[in-house]
Write an enzyme that holds these catalytic residues in place. Structure first.
Site, PDB file in Angstrom:
ATOM      1  N   CYS A 140       0.842  -1.200   0.000  1.00 41.03           N
ATOM      2  CA  CYS A 140       0.000   0.000   0.000  1.00 41.03           C
ATOM      3  C   CYS A 140       0.881   1.256   0.000  1.00 41.03           C
ATOM      4  O   CYS A 140       1.616   1.474  -0.949  1.00 41.03           O
ATOM      5  CB  CYS A 140      -1.003  -0.038   1.143  1.00 41.03           C
ATOM      6  SG  CYS A 140      -2.377   1.148   0.920  1.00 41.03           S
ATOM      7  N   HIS A 188      -3.726  -4.807  -0.270  1.00 42.09           N
ATOM      8  CA  HIS A 188      -3.234  -5.415   0.970  1.00 42.09           C
ATOM      9  C   HIS A 188      -3.295  -6.936   0.836  1.00 42.09           C
ATOM     10  O   HIS A 188      -4.370  -7.529   1.000  1.00 42.09           O
ATOM     11  CB  HIS A 188      -4.092  -4.973   2.155  1.00 42.09           C
ATOM     12  CG  HIS A 188      -3.875  -3.562   2.568  1.00 42.09           C
ATOM     13  ND1 HIS A 188      -2.930  -3.193   3.498  1.00 42.09           N
ATOM     14  CD2 HIS A 188      -4.469  -2.407   2.160  1.00 42.09           C
ATOM     15  CE1 HIS A 188      -2.961  -1.887   3.655  1.00 42.09           C
ATOM     16  NE2 HIS A 188      -3.886  -1.389   2.855  1.00 42.09           N
ATOM     17  N   GLU A 228      -2.337  -9.102   2.914  1.00 40.82           N
ATOM     18  CA  GLU A 228      -2.697  -9.694   4.211  1.00 40.82           C
ATOM     19  C   GLU A 228      -4.201  -9.653   4.455  1.00 40.82           C
ATOM     20  O   GLU A 228      -4.697 -10.352   5.351  1.00 40.82           O
ATOM     21  CB  GLU A 228      -1.946  -8.980   5.340  1.00 40.82           C
ATOM     22  CG  GLU A 228      -2.457  -7.618   5.739  1.00 40.82           C
ATOM     23  CD  GLU A 228      -2.059  -6.470   4.819  1.00 40.82           C
ATOM     24  OE1 GLU A 228      -2.373  -5.318   5.161  1.00 40.82           O
ATOM     25  OE2 GLU A 228      -1.434  -6.742   3.763  1.00 40.82           O
TER      26      GLU A 228
END
Length: 212
Positions: free
Chosen positions: A88, A192, A194
């Site tokens: 990001c 992202h 994750e």
């Protein structure tokens, strides 16, 4: 194996750390994740991750306020060639400049500018939610990730690359937006991983196994 996640007060460290630990476990790799706030902690790392949440101006200021961290990054990434992942705003910091709340110097590892998404293109800002990828270039980091795969984005600015050969994947949000960039041992994702479930974890697994 040791993975350093840089702690500079501008990232969702624990979400990234938990995702990396899960990937290590799924791959059967014995490893350690270090939340690195001291430059010397990068020297012992095999892979380095720079997360980033918030405004470009704040993130670059925080990173530069960590005494010796920029120099340690340059030594370990640019000279030692360790695999690097920016997430990001961590990806956006790879740029030459960021144009959020003024003009701010980036790391300038991949030439280009971070500019605002254009509200005149009839899009909601920030870009928040799932969007699919268009694969622009074959790369080990994208192994097992096909065109049309959804990833989770949260951003109001995008990376306008000067060298289009560094664009590995894009997404369509009022036009082509850089989603994955790469150069040598350096990778960045606007989304992202994750938070992107199965295929976000796949990308992190690819990164952990990557030996550029």
């Amino acid at each position: 194996m040791k993975i350093a996640i840089i702690d500079y007060g501008a990232g969702n460290l624990h979400s990234v750390s938990n995702a990396v630990l899960r990937c290590l476990s799924d791959l059967g790799i014995s490893g350690e994740v270090v939340l690195a706030s001291q430059p010397e902690e990068l020297d012992a790392a095999d892979h380095i991750i720079l997360p980033g949440v918030g405004a470009y101006s704040e993130c670059t200021a925080n990173l530069r306020a960590q005494k010796g961290m920029i120099e340690a990054l340059e030594e370990n990434i640019l000279r030692a060639g360790k695999p690097f992942l920016g997430i990001c705003v961590g990806m956006q910091l790879l740029a030459t400049r960021g144009h959020e709340h003024g003009i701010h110097q980036g790391l300038d590892w991949i030439s280009g500018d971070v500019i605002a998404l254009d509200p005149q293109k009839n899009i909601k800002i920030p870009h928040m939610g799932w969007n699919d990828l268009e694969i622009e270039k074959t790369h080990p980091i994208l192994s097992g990730i096909r065109a049309g795969t959804d990833m989770y984005f949260v951003h109001s600015y995008c990376f306008d690359l000067k060298d289009k050969s560094c664009l590995l994947a894009s997404t369509d949000y009022g036009g082509k937006v850089a989603a994955v960039v790469g150069k040598d041992n350096i990778i960045g994702t606007q989304f992202h991983p994750e938070k992107s479930q199965k295929y976000g974890l796949k990308l992190l697994q690819n990164f952990l196994q990557w030996r550029p």
